[in-house]
Design a protein around this motif. Sequence first.
Motif, PDB file in Angstrom:
ATOM      1  N   LEU A 218     -19.568 -14.508   3.287  1.00  0.00           N
ATOM      2  CA  LEU A 218     -18.455 -13.777   2.687  1.00  0.00           C
ATOM      3  C   LEU A 218     -18.099 -12.546   3.514  1.00  0.00           C
ATOM      4  CD1 LEU A 218     -16.470 -13.406   0.358  1.00  0.00           C
ATOM      5  CD2 LEU A 218     -18.270 -12.178  -0.890  1.00  0.00           C
ATOM      6  N   THR A 219     -19.119 -11.850   4.010  1.00  0.00           N
ATOM      7  CA  THR A 219     -18.880 -10.667   4.839  1.00  0.00           C
ATOM      8  C   THR A 219     -18.146 -11.042   6.120  1.00  0.00           C
ATOM      9  OG1 THR A 219     -20.893  -9.627   3.974  1.00  0.00           O
ATOM     10  CG2 THR A 219     -19.977  -8.712   6.006  1.00  0.00           C
ATOM     11  N   ALA A 220     -18.578 -12.131   6.756  1.00  0.00           N
ATOM     12  CA  ALA A 220     -17.919 -12.575   7.985  1.00  0.00           C
ATOM     13  C   ALA A 220     -16.456 -12.939   7.737  1.00  0.00           C
ATOM     14  CB  ALA A 220     -18.673 -13.764   8.581  1.00  0.00           C
ATOM     15  N   ILE A 221     -16.196 -13.643   6.641  1.00  0.00           N
ATOM     16  CA  ILE A 221     -14.821 -14.042   6.313  1.00  0.00           C
ATOM     17  C   ILE A 221     -13.948 -12.818   6.046  1.00  0.00           C
ATOM     18  CG2 ILE A 221     -13.389 -15.209   4.590  1.00  0.00           C
ATOM     19  CD1 ILE A 221     -15.673 -17.263   4.291  1.00  0.00           C
ATOM     20  N   LEU A 222     -14.467 -11.877   5.251  1.00  0.00           N
ATOM     21  CA  LEU A 222     -13.698 -10.673   4.926  1.00  0.00           C
ATOM     22  C   LEU A 222     -13.398  -9.851   6.174  1.00  0.00           C
ATOM     23  CD1 LEU A 222     -15.397  -9.500   1.588  1.00  0.00           C
ATOM     24  CD2 LEU A 222     -13.104 -10.484   1.877  1.00  0.00           C
ATOM     25  N   GLU A 223     -14.409  -9.720   7.046  1.00  0.00           N
ATOM     26  CA  GLU A 223     -14.175  -8.941   8.264  1.00  0.00           C
ATOM     27  C   GLU A 223     -13.196  -9.649   9.194  1.00  0.00           C
ATOM     28  OE1 GLU A 223     -18.019  -6.043   8.719  1.00  0.00           O
ATOM     29  OE2 GLU A 223     -17.747  -7.629  10.204  1.00  0.00           O
ATOM     30  N   PHE A 224     -13.261 -10.964   9.244  1.00  0.00           N
ATOM     31  CA  PHE A 224     -12.320 -11.719  10.075  1.00  0.00           C
ATOM     32  C   PHE A 224     -10.885 -11.504   9.602  1.00  0.00           C
ATOM     33  CE2 PHE A 224      -9.986 -15.699  10.915  1.00  0.00           C
ATOM     34  CZ  PHE A 224     -10.055 -15.711  12.300  1.00  0.00           C
ATOM     35  N   TRP A 225     -10.706 -11.484   8.286  1.00  0.00           N
ATOM     36  CA  TRP A 225      -9.362 -11.295   7.722  1.00  0.00           C
ATOM     37  C   TRP A 225      -8.889  -9.850   7.824  1.00  0.00           C
ATOM     38  CZ3 TRP A 225     -10.111 -14.496   2.597  1.00  0.00           C
ATOM     39  CH2 TRP A 225      -9.936 -15.849   2.887  1.00  0.00           C
ATOM     40  N   LEU A 226      -9.792  -8.907   7.538  1.00  0.00           N
ATOM     41  CA  LEU A 226      -9.382  -7.513   7.371  1.00  0.00           C
ATOM     42  C   LEU A 226      -9.412  -6.682   8.652  1.00  0.00           C
ATOM     43  CD1 LEU A 226     -11.201  -6.738   3.992  1.00  0.00           C
ATOM     44  CD2 LEU A 226      -8.797  -7.353   4.332  1.00  0.00           C
ATOM     45  N   LEU A 227     -10.343  -6.983   9.557  1.00  0.00           N
ATOM     46  CA  LEU A 227     -10.493  -6.135  10.730  1.00  0.00           C
ATOM     47  C   LEU A 227      -9.615  -6.532  11.898  1.00  0.00           C
ATOM     48  CD1 LEU A 227     -14.337  -5.390  10.888  1.00  0.00           C
ATOM     49  CD2 LEU A 227     -12.498  -3.966   9.978  1.00  0.00           C
TER      50      LEU A 227
END
Length: 205
Positions: free
Chosen positions: A41-50
């Motif tokens: 989940l952290t990887a997905i969120l960072e991929f989308w947000l960063l």
Amino acid sequence: MRDLDKALADIVAIRSQIAAGTAFRGYGPATMAATGAVALLTAILEFWLLGDATSEPLGFFFGWFIAAALSGLIIGIEMRARSRRHHSGLADAMIHQAVEQFLPAGVAGVLLAVVMWKFAGETLWLLPGLWQILVSLGIFASVRSLPRTVALAGAWYFISGFAVVVLASQTHTLSPWTMGLPFVIGQSVMAGILYFASGDHDVED
């Protein structure tokens, strides 16, 4: 009074020795799988947000610190509950031993991040791989009180850590996936090992 203090110290020492020779059952497979889900989940969120994580290292590492803290909290809560259930009077000694085995690697990971951030910001691309190597060392340190097959998870993190360093050396960039995927796989391996381990005969004496 001195005799009482000595007796109490002897009891503590005996309990510690018994704990050192007992298989630790405080880690649950469902919890390990949950920490893998946190990493994904952290990887997905960072991929989308960063977007470009290399240009936002503070956001990148802050996200992973939050993920690590959440995972540690989940593991700690279940560790306490399972230890009380499986180890009864030895629960505190068993938990102390488990934390003591992994603590040096955890502290080294935090201090390494702080020092690199403060004094060698251009080398931060190394940190994901180095963290995985430190996790592997923490797992290897815990092998004597866990199913011996957890060494496979330690080997995975050891190999993935060096692989991530080699891959990142080509571009000197940060990627959520070089953190997320190795931890998803590693924690899933740990969950499987803990689920299928047969207990007594799979733990070193």
